[in-house]
Design a protein around this motif. Structure first.
Motif, PDB file in Angstrom:
ATOM      1  N   THR A 116       3.483   2.514  -0.983  1.00 34.02           N
ATOM      2  CA  THR A 116       4.630   2.061  -0.184  1.00 34.02           C
ATOM      3  C   THR A 116       4.584   0.559   0.045  1.00 34.02           C
ATOM      4  O   THR A 116       5.605  -0.135  -0.064  1.00 34.02           O
ATOM      5  CB  THR A 116       4.658   2.807   1.159  1.00 34.02           C
ATOM      6  OG1 THR A 116       4.738   4.214   0.933  1.00 34.02           O
ATOM      7  CG2 THR A 116       5.843   2.365   2.013  1.00 34.02           C
TER       8      THR A 116
ATOM      9  N   SER B 162       7.182  -2.223  -1.209  1.00 28.80           N
ATOM     10  CA  SER B 162       7.815  -3.128  -0.245  1.00 28.80           C
ATOM     11  C   SER B 162       7.695  -4.580  -0.692  1.00 28.80           C
ATOM     12  O   SER B 162       8.657  -5.354  -0.590  1.00 28.80           O
ATOM     13  CB  SER B 162       7.176  -2.953   1.136  1.00 28.80           C
ATOM     14  OG  SER B 162       7.396  -1.659   1.646  1.00 28.80           O
TER      15      SER B 162
ATOM     16  N   LEU C 137      14.510  -1.915   1.731  1.00 28.65           N
ATOM     17  CA  LEU C 137      13.318  -2.469   2.373  1.00 28.65           C
ATOM     18  C   LEU C 137      13.133  -1.879   3.763  1.00 28.65           C
ATOM     19  O   LEU C 137      12.006  -1.584   4.176  1.00 28.65           O
ATOM     20  CB  LEU C 137      13.443  -3.994   2.447  1.00 28.65           C
ATOM     21  CG  LEU C 137      12.180  -4.786   2.802  1.00 28.65           C
ATOM     22  CD1 LEU C 137      11.072  -4.519   1.791  1.00 28.65           C
ATOM     23  CD2 LEU C 137      12.502  -6.281   2.854  1.00 28.65           C
TER      24      LEU C 137
ATOM     25  N   LEU D 251      11.633   1.536   3.420  1.00 27.54           N
ATOM     26  CA  LEU D 251      10.207   1.426   3.094  1.00 27.54           C
ATOM     27  C   LEU D 251       9.395   1.050   4.339  1.00 27.54           C
ATOM     28  O   LEU D 251       8.277   1.532   4.533  1.00 27.54           O
ATOM     29  CB  LEU D 251       9.999   0.400   1.987  1.00 27.54           C
ATOM     30  CG  LEU D 251      10.462   0.839   0.588  1.00 27.54           C
ATOM     31  CD1 LEU D 251      10.505  -0.356  -0.357  1.00 27.54           C
ATOM     32  CD2 LEU D 251       9.538   1.923   0.030  1.00 27.54           C
ATOM     33  N   ASP D 252       9.963   0.196   5.191  1.00 28.84           N
ATOM     34  CA  ASP D 252       9.283  -0.174   6.437  1.00 28.84           C
ATOM     35  C   ASP D 252       9.116   1.062   7.335  1.00 28.84           C
ATOM     36  O   ASP D 252       8.063   1.251   7.963  1.00 28.84           O
ATOM     37  CB  ASP D 252      10.067  -1.255   7.182  1.00 28.84           C
ATOM     38  CG  ASP D 252       9.947  -2.616   6.517  1.00 28.84           C
ATOM     39  OD1 ASP D 252       9.035  -2.797   5.686  1.00 28.84           O
ATOM     40  OD2 ASP D 252      10.768  -3.501   6.830  1.00 28.84           O
TER      41      ASP D 252
ATOM     42  N   ARG E 138       6.382   3.146   5.936  1.00 24.38           N
ATOM     43  CA  ARG E 138       5.085   2.540   6.244  1.00 24.38           C
ATOM     44  C   ARG E 138       4.639   2.902   7.654  1.00 24.38           C
ATOM     45  O   ARG E 138       3.482   3.272   7.882  1.00 24.38           O
ATOM     46  CB  ARG E 138       5.191   1.017   6.104  1.00 24.38           C
ATOM     47  CG  ARG E 138       3.892   0.264   6.424  1.00 24.38           C
ATOM     48  CD  ARG E 138       4.207  -1.193   6.722  1.00 24.38           C
ATOM     49  NE  ARG E 138       5.015  -1.313   7.925  1.00 24.38           N
ATOM     50  CZ  ARG E 138       5.886  -2.300   8.138  1.00 24.38           C
ATOM     51  NH1 ARG E 138       6.096  -3.231   7.226  1.00 24.38           N
ATOM     52  NH2 ARG E 138       6.579  -2.345   9.266  1.00 24.38           N
TER      53      ARG E 138
END
Length: 266
Positions: A13, A17, A45, A48-49, A52
């Motif tokens: 991940t 990113s 993005l 993906l954050d 995470r």
């Protein structure tokens, strides 16, 4: 999932990113790239954050459960009471969750505090005074419970009273005062930086800051926090003491758990 599996997914991940962030930066410099494309990449993005953060949370829970399994410690209620004693003032469940992780790498979901407090109350009802301390709610000026703030029954009543919005401001400042950080910017250091920014609006030191610069920043935050705490306590301490003297007339049960709203109306 096991820790190694979660770590592998986190690596994937993070790498994705970085790839998307670099592409977004390159495209943002290119006037020929449509704005819609930039928005789409920024949205990706953002997802993906979020992923995470989910993986980090899963790592915390898995690591904490592993530690508890291999190194059994005291019961959770004793850990929470010890944390409250370290902090010295009532605190909300969200901060206690973050504090226990940063200090002990123990993941305790903030949603677990409500059933924990109910268990404490049932234990008191079975044997009043059978324990040295109970996890209890703070008290409002009218004697009702303020479950947003957790406290210890071992404390004097005036410390468990939320007398005004200034008391809540005091408790927020006590979060910062309790985070005595030395050395590297580990979990406690990053927690301090977050709350200094949220509560005091003081930006954290940059990632490139030297150890000396970080220490100077912490000293400034501590001095500023201490000054604000004493400004509030000069007015709030007498106020809380007056409220506590009035609430001291309540029955023992109500002094710990708060009187019911209907009972107060009667």
């Amino acid at each position: 999932m096991s820790v190694p599996v979660v770590r592998d997914e986190l690596v994937t991940t993070l790498e994705e990113s970085l790839r998307v962030a670099r592409q977004l930066a390159d495209d943002a410099r290119d006037d020929d790239v449509p704005v819609a494309e930039l928005v789409a990449q920024a949205t990706m993005l953002g997802r993906l954050d979020e992923r995470r953060e989910e993986l980090i949370d899963q790592l915390r829970r898995t690591a904490s459960a592993g530690m508890r399994a291999t190194q059994p410690g005291p019961p959770i209620r004793e850990v929470v009471l010890a944390a409250l004693d370290e902090l010295g003032w009532p605190q909300n469940a969200g901060f206690l969750e973050e504090y226990l992780w940063a200090k002990r790498q123990l993941q305790l979901d903030s949603r677990a505090f409500a059933p924990l407090r109910r268990d404490e109350r049932r234990a008191w009802q079975r044997t009043p005074g059978g324990r040295a301390a109970y996890i209890v709610p703070a008290l409002n000026p009218d004697g009702t419970a303020n479950p947003r703030w957790l406290s210890s029954s071992a404390w004097d009543l005036d410390r468990r009273v939320i007398a005004s919005p200034q008391t809540e401001r005091l408790l927020d400042l006590q979060k910062i005062a309790a985070l005595r950080v030395r050395g590297s910017r580990g979990p406690l250091g990053t927690l301090l930086e977050r709350y200094a920014q949220e509560i005091l609006e003081i930006d954290p030191p940059p990632s490139s800051a030297t150890a000396a610069q970080t220490a100077a920043w912490r000293a400034h935050v501590r001095a500023h926090t201490t000054a604000l705490i004493w400004q509030i306590r000069e007015r709030d301490d007498p106020h809380r003491q007056r409220v506590a003297r009035r609430l001291a007339r309540l029955p023992g049960h109500d002094q710990l758990w708060g009187q019911e709203w209907a009972q107060r109306q009667g």
